[in-house]
Structure formats: structure tokens, C-alpha cells
Design a protein around this motif. Structure first.
Motif, PDB file in Angstrom:
ATOM      1  N   ILE A   1      51.276  37.134  -5.334  1.00  0.00           N
ATOM      2  CA  ILE A   1      51.666  37.305  -3.927  1.00  0.00           C
ATOM      3  C   ILE A   1      53.108  36.855  -3.747  1.00  0.00           C
ATOM      4  N   SER A   2      53.954  37.736  -3.231  1.00  0.00           N
ATOM      5  CA  SER A   2      55.359  37.354  -3.047  1.00  0.00           C
ATOM      6  C   SER A   2      55.682  37.030  -1.595  1.00  0.00           C
ATOM      7  N   THR A   3      54.997  37.656  -0.649  1.00  0.00           N
ATOM      8  CA  THR A   3      55.196  37.276   0.746  1.00  0.00           C
ATOM      9  C   THR A   3      53.843  36.957   1.360  1.00  0.00           C
ATOM     10  N   HIS A   4      53.893  36.121   2.355  1.00  0.00           N
ATOM     11  CA  HIS A   4      52.696  35.527   2.899  1.00  0.00           C
ATOM     12  C   HIS A   4      52.872  35.492   4.411  1.00  0.00           C
ATOM     13  N   ASP A   5      52.580  36.579   5.085  1.00  0.00           N
ATOM     14  CA  ASP A   5      52.870  36.642   6.514  1.00  0.00           C
ATOM     15  C   ASP A   5      51.601  36.829   7.328  1.00  0.00           C
ATOM     16  N   VAL A   6      51.510  36.114   8.408  1.00  0.00           N
ATOM     17  CA  VAL A   6      50.372  36.267   9.312  1.00  0.00           C
ATOM     18  C   VAL A   6      50.923  36.658  10.682  1.00  0.00           C
ATOM     19  N   TYR A   7      50.504  37.812  11.160  1.00  0.00           N
ATOM     20  CA  TYR A   7      50.968  38.295  12.456  1.00  0.00           C
ATOM     21  C   TYR A   7      49.796  38.531  13.403  1.00  0.00           C
ATOM     22  N   CYS A   8      49.988  38.179  14.647  1.00  0.00           N
ATOM     23  CA  CYS A   8      49.018  38.505  15.684  1.00  0.00           C
ATOM     24  C   CYS A   8      49.808  39.097  16.838  1.00  0.00           C
ATOM     25  N   SER A   9      49.147  39.884  17.661  1.00  0.00           N
ATOM     26  CA  SER A   9      49.836  40.383  18.847  1.00  0.00           C
ATOM     27  C   SER A   9      48.892  40.315  20.031  1.00  0.00           C
ATOM     28  N   GLY A  10      49.446  40.404  21.220  1.00  0.00           N
ATOM     29  CA  GLY A  10      48.651  40.319  22.436  1.00  0.00           C
ATOM     30  C   GLY A  10      49.558  39.982  23.603  1.00  0.00           C
ATOM     31  N   ILE A  11      49.047  39.201  24.517  1.00  0.00           N
ATOM     32  CA  ILE A  11      49.815  38.819  25.699  1.00  0.00           C
ATOM     33  C   ILE A  11      49.945  37.299  25.719  1.00  0.00           C
ATOM     34  N   CYS A  12      51.175  36.811  25.803  1.00  0.00           N
ATOM     35  CA  CYS A  12      51.414  35.358  25.748  1.00  0.00           C
ATOM     36  C   CYS A  12      50.925  34.696  27.040  1.00  0.00           C
ATOM     37  N   LYS A  13      50.833  33.368  27.011  1.00  0.00           N
ATOM     38  CA  LYS A  13      50.255  32.675  28.162  1.00  0.00           C
ATOM     39  C   LYS A  13      51.104  32.802  29.408  1.00  0.00           C
ATOM     40  N   ASN A  14      52.446  32.886  29.234  1.00  0.00           N
ATOM     41  CA  ASN A  14      53.307  33.033  30.410  1.00  0.00           C
ATOM     42  C   ASN A  14      53.091  34.382  31.087  1.00  0.00           C
ATOM     43  N   CYS A  15      52.973  35.444  30.270  1.00  0.00           N
ATOM     44  CA  CYS A  15      52.778  36.780  30.838  1.00  0.00           C
ATOM     45  C   CYS A  15      51.378  36.929  31.427  1.00  0.00           C
ATOM     46  N   LYS A  16      50.428  36.225  30.847  1.00  0.00           N
ATOM     47  CA  LYS A  16      49.053  36.316  31.339  1.00  0.00           C
ATOM     48  C   LYS A  16      48.926  35.740  32.741  1.00  0.00           C
ATOM     49  N   LYS A  17      49.755  34.722  33.008  1.00  0.00           N
ATOM     50  CA  LYS A  17      49.751  34.070  34.317  1.00  0.00           C
ATOM     51  C   LYS A  17      50.204  35.011  35.417  1.00  0.00           C
TER      52      LYS A  17
END
Ligand SMILES: [Zn+2]
Ligand SMILES: [Zn+2]
Length: 131
Positions: free
Chosen positions: A114-130
Motif C-alpha cells: 500500500i503506497s497511499t492510505h486515504d480515508v474520505y467521507c462526504s456529506g453535510i458539515c455541522k455548520n451547514c446542517k444548522k
């Protein structure tokens, strides 16, 4: 350790611009793009060019002191923190936020390198959710 020392340890000549760009990455955990870095530093250093910023962050990535975050197809972002952590991108404001993740984050690849080790998530951040 000072920024100049960190750069020297990675065989990077600590020029004024390189020190400024690395300090900016360390102080701004917003995962800036080349454009963002340029816009932030250009007023203080009018001789700075986008090409210099681009070449400098590429050099940092090659030396392993900066991580390239390619969470969006159109542009690369840069991260002065190279410790293992995940990135969350908000589909509303486009902000990229760090989150903690633990090793090992993969299993079933014991014969792979393994040469790269990336974890990505997407969605709506807490500020935008407010809102
Ligand atoms: Zn957001
Ligand atoms: Zn990050």
C-alpha cells in the motif's frame, strides 16, 4: 523544531518563500489549494507567483512533509499534517474537515504493497446542517 530546520532535514533549501508556504500549511488546517495559498500570501509577498506556490507544494509532497488531498476531481488541496487522519468534504460549503481514524484501516490486502492510505467521507458539515 523551526520550519527552516524541518525543511533542511528533508534536503529542502529553506528559502523565505518555502518557509512562508510551509508555515501557512501548518497554521491553516483548511486544506488549501494552490490558489488559496497564493491569494493568502501574495499581498505580503508581491513577487510570489502561482508557479512558485505550485512547485513548492509539489516539492513538499515529494519530500513527505505535506500530503496531497485529491478529494475533488478539479483541484488538489494540500495538508501540512501528514499523520494518519481522514477527510470529510461538505457538499454544501465545500469545506474539508479532518477526522480521526485508526490503523489498520484496511484488511484483506496482506500481500499487497500500500503506497497511499486515504480515508474520505462526504456529506453535510455541522455548520451547514444548522442552516
Ligand atoms: Zn458545510
Ligand atoms: Zn487533513
Amino acid at each position: 523544531m523551526s520550519t527552516a530546520e524541518i525543511l533542511s532535514r528533508h534536503n529542502i533549501k529553506p528559502s523565505l518563500m518555502r518557509v512562508m508556504i510551509f508555515d501557512y500549511l501548518k497554521e491553516n488546517r483548511t486544506h488549501p489549494t494552490v490558489d488559496d495559498i497564493y491569494k493568502a500570501l501574495h499581498p505580503a509577498v508581491p513577487t510570489l507567483s502561482k508557479t512558485t506556490v505550485y512547485n513548492t507544494v509539489k516539492l513538499f509532497v515529494k519530500s513527505g512533509i505535506t500530503k496531497m488531498v485529491t478529494i475533488e476531481e478539479q483541484q488538489s488541496r494540500f495538508d501540512g499534517c501528514t499523520d494518519l487522519h481522514g477527510h470529510f468534504i461538505c457538499s454544501e460549503c465545500g469545506g474539508v474537515f479532518d477526522f480521526e481514524t485508526e490503523e489498520p484501516i484496511v484488511s484483506g490486502l496482506s500481500d499487497f504493497e500500500i503506497s497511499t492510505h486515504d480515508v474520505y467521507c462526504s456529506g453535510i458539515c455541522k455548520n451547514c446542517k444548522k442552516n
